[in-house]
Design a protein around this motif. Sequence first.
Motif, PDB file in Angstrom:
ATOM      1  N   GLY B  94       2.541   4.500   9.722  1.00  0.00           N
ATOM      2  CA  GLY B  94       3.208   4.093   8.485  1.00  0.00           C
ATOM      3  C   GLY B  94       2.684   4.754   7.211  1.00  0.00           C
ATOM      4  N   THR B  95       1.655   5.589   7.313  1.00  0.00           N
ATOM      5  CA  THR B  95       1.078   6.145   6.071  1.00  0.00           C
ATOM      6  C   THR B  95       2.073   7.047   5.334  1.00  0.00           C
ATOM      7  N   ARG B  96       2.887   7.785   6.077  1.00  0.00           N
ATOM      8  CA  ARG B  96       3.858   8.661   5.403  1.00  0.00           C
ATOM      9  C   ARG B  96       4.979   7.840   4.752  1.00  0.00           C
ATOM     10  N   LEU B  97       5.209   6.687   5.328  1.00  0.00           N
ATOM     11  CA  LEU B  97       6.206   5.785   4.746  1.00  0.00           C
ATOM     12  C   LEU B  97       5.661   5.210   3.439  1.00  0.00           C
ATOM     13  N   LYS B  98       4.367   4.914   3.438  1.00  0.00           N
ATOM     14  CA  LYS B  98       3.751   4.371   2.213  1.00  0.00           C
ATOM     15  C   LYS B  98       3.702   5.415   1.104  1.00  0.00           C
ATOM     16  N   GLN B  99       3.656   6.685   1.490  1.00  0.00           N
ATOM     17  CA  GLN B  99       3.737   7.742   0.470  1.00  0.00           C
ATOM     18  C   GLN B  99       5.073   7.658  -0.266  1.00  0.00           C
ATOM     19  N   LEU B 100       6.108   7.315   0.478  1.00  0.00           N
ATOM     20  CA  LEU B 100       7.429   7.184  -0.144  1.00  0.00           C
ATOM     21  C   LEU B 100       7.482   5.988  -1.094  1.00  0.00           C
ATOM     22  N   VAL B 101       6.744   4.938  -0.728  1.00  0.00           N
ATOM     23  CA  VAL B 101       6.648   3.783  -1.627  1.00  0.00           C
ATOM     24  C   VAL B 101       5.946   4.222  -2.918  1.00  0.00           C
ATOM     25  N   ASP B 102       4.847   4.990  -2.761  1.00  0.00           N
ATOM     26  CA  ASP B 102       4.032   5.402  -3.921  1.00  0.00           C
ATOM     27  C   ASP B 102       4.806   6.282  -4.900  1.00  0.00           C
ATOM     28  N   VAL B 103       5.682   7.130  -4.386  1.00  0.00           N
ATOM     29  CA  VAL B 103       6.391   8.054  -5.294  1.00  0.00           C
ATOM     30  C   VAL B 103       7.729   7.477  -5.767  1.00  0.00           C
ATOM     31  N   ALA B 105      10.279   6.569  -3.973  1.00  0.00           N
ATOM     32  CA  ALA B 105      11.462   6.851  -3.148  1.00  0.00           C
ATOM     33  C   ALA B 105      11.916   5.587  -2.412  1.00  0.00           C
ATOM     34  N   LEU B 106      10.946   4.760  -2.055  1.00  0.00           N
ATOM     35  CA  LEU B 106      11.248   3.457  -1.438  1.00  0.00           C
ATOM     36  C   LEU B 106      10.712   2.383  -2.396  1.00  0.00           C
ATOM     37  N   PRO B 107      11.472   2.053  -3.410  1.00  0.00           N
ATOM     38  CA  PRO B 107      10.939   1.162  -4.461  1.00  0.00           C
ATOM     39  C   PRO B 107      11.083  -0.321  -4.124  1.00  0.00           C
ATOM     40  N   PRO B 108      10.341  -1.138  -4.875  1.00  0.00           N
ATOM     41  CA  PRO B 108      10.457  -2.595  -4.689  1.00  0.00           C
ATOM     42  C   PRO B 108      11.880  -3.101  -4.919  1.00  0.00           C
ATOM     43  N   THR B 109      12.654  -2.375  -5.749  1.00  0.00           N
ATOM     44  CA  THR B 109      14.059  -2.787  -5.966  1.00  0.00           C
ATOM     45  C   THR B 109      14.818  -2.891  -4.654  1.00  0.00           C
ATOM     46  N   HIS B 110      14.339  -2.121  -3.663  1.00  0.00           N
ATOM     47  CA  HIS B 110      14.990  -2.139  -2.348  1.00  0.00           C
ATOM     48  C   HIS B 110      14.140  -2.881  -1.314  1.00  0.00           C
ATOM     49  N   GLY B 111      13.158  -3.610  -1.834  1.00  0.00           N
ATOM     50  CA  GLY B 111      12.375  -4.478  -0.964  1.00  0.00           C
ATOM     51  C   GLY B 111      11.122  -3.850  -0.354  1.00  0.00           C
ATOM     52  N   TRP B 112      10.748  -2.674  -0.808  1.00  0.00           N
ATOM     53  CA  TRP B 112       9.633  -1.976  -0.158  1.00  0.00           C
ATOM     54  C   TRP B 112       8.289  -2.243  -0.833  1.00  0.00           C
ATOM     55  N   SER B 113       7.243  -2.297  -0.004  1.00  0.00           N
ATOM     56  CA  SER B 113       5.859  -2.421  -0.496  1.00  0.00           C
ATOM     57  C   SER B 113       4.938  -1.927   0.615  1.00  0.00           C
ATOM     58  N   HIS B 114       3.692  -1.596   0.266  1.00  0.00           N
ATOM     59  CA  HIS B 114       2.706  -1.210   1.295  1.00  0.00           C
ATOM     60  C   HIS B 114       2.556  -2.326   2.332  1.00  0.00           C
ATOM     61  N   ARG B 115       2.519  -3.545   1.847  1.00  0.00           N
ATOM     62  CA  ARG B 115       2.309  -4.690   2.735  1.00  0.00           C
ATOM     63  C   ARG B 115       3.437  -4.819   3.764  1.00  0.00           C
ATOM     64  N   PHE B 116       4.654  -4.576   3.261  1.00  0.00           N
ATOM     65  CA  PHE B 116       5.825  -4.631   4.162  1.00  0.00           C
ATOM     66  C   PHE B 116       5.680  -3.598   5.280  1.00  0.00           C
TER      67      PHE B 116
END
Lengths: 128, 262
Positions: B94-103, B105-116
């Motif tokens: 999941g680390t590459r997915l978390k990179q998308l959260v950080d930049v 691309a996968l924002p909290p507006t769409h429900g994303w977080s590291h914890r998720f």
Amino acid sequence: MDNTKLLEFQSVQDWMKGLHEHWGGDPVNDDPDRLPTLAEFCAFANVDPDTAVKECKRIDKAGDVRISVKGRRKYSELIDEFQAKSPGSKLQRAKRGNTVRSFLIHNGILLQAGAQMHRVTDREDEEE
Amino acid sequence: MQYKEVVGRRRSIRFFEPDRPVEREKIQVMLEAARLASCAVNAHWLKAIVVHRDKIPEEKLEKLKTPVLNVQLDLAPVHIYFFVDLGVVNRMQGTRLKQLVDVGALPPTHGWSHRFVDELVYPQILKPLTEDAAYPVAAAADAGMAVCQALLAGVDEGLGVGLNTPNPALAKEVFEVPEDWFSLWVLLVGYPAESWDAGGQRPRPDFEEQYFEGSYGKPFKRDPAVVERLKAENMIQRQAVPNDPERRAEIKKLAERLGLPI
């Protein structure tokens, strides 16, 4: 074996038909070396044309026609040998091998021997 | 070249100029394009090994030849072997997915977080996915998109390209790749010895037979005006026709020059 005798074989008729359908023209006369080269190969391999095609195919349990890997390998090697022992330049030898390959290809045997003249040196040798 | 023309100009090239080298930078451009492809969960399953025909040991090249992939391997100066790295998801966790959260691309507006990602996505979705029989299919489909970008980038660079299927077991063996990679395709690259048109665009099934709108069985109506626009933009080009005398003559000439049967 002369041309008339050779043309009695179904596989040779299929070859001529395939050549005509794919390329047009008169396959027997457009390249007068074509049939004699096949006859020479058959003598070299001690086989008649229909048997050569038959040996490259097999029937599976469901009754479907398949390529026989063993048969195709055998004929691929025989053609390579026939080509290597043929007289003339590399291009002329390649043409003789490719004539026999064409015979099998138009009888449904997928056969690739690679590009015979693809290296610069092949063509330079030919020009000398 | 405009994108639409790149799509329209692409052909599966089977006759390459065997002695015309391919610039290394153009191969890099293709790989850069693959790297930027859309990719599920940012996993990047696609791996590639670039092989220069004249540098690979002869015995390895011979081993890679198959009954349907003999002539092309002789002719194409560059062969790019693509593999799918099935182990990447469990290595990355999941680390590459978390990179998308950080930049963003996968924002909290769409429900994303590291914890998720850490608590749900990786352990409950991705890890089980890697144990599913359908996993290699999904990974291969994703990798295929990246290959397509590389292929089109090659066309844009003025190269001829052709995708082929190697013997998967032999490709793995020859290149000694990790156990969890599987062989996908080999992309042959070089300058075309055949004309760019190569007889025209290949026959395709009817548009409305392939694509639907709203529900299965309701064809997506093809607008002729759009077709005309795409013709003007060189995306839709002359379609190849059977027994084209020009194409026949071209192939005969190539066969003679390269020593191929007809």
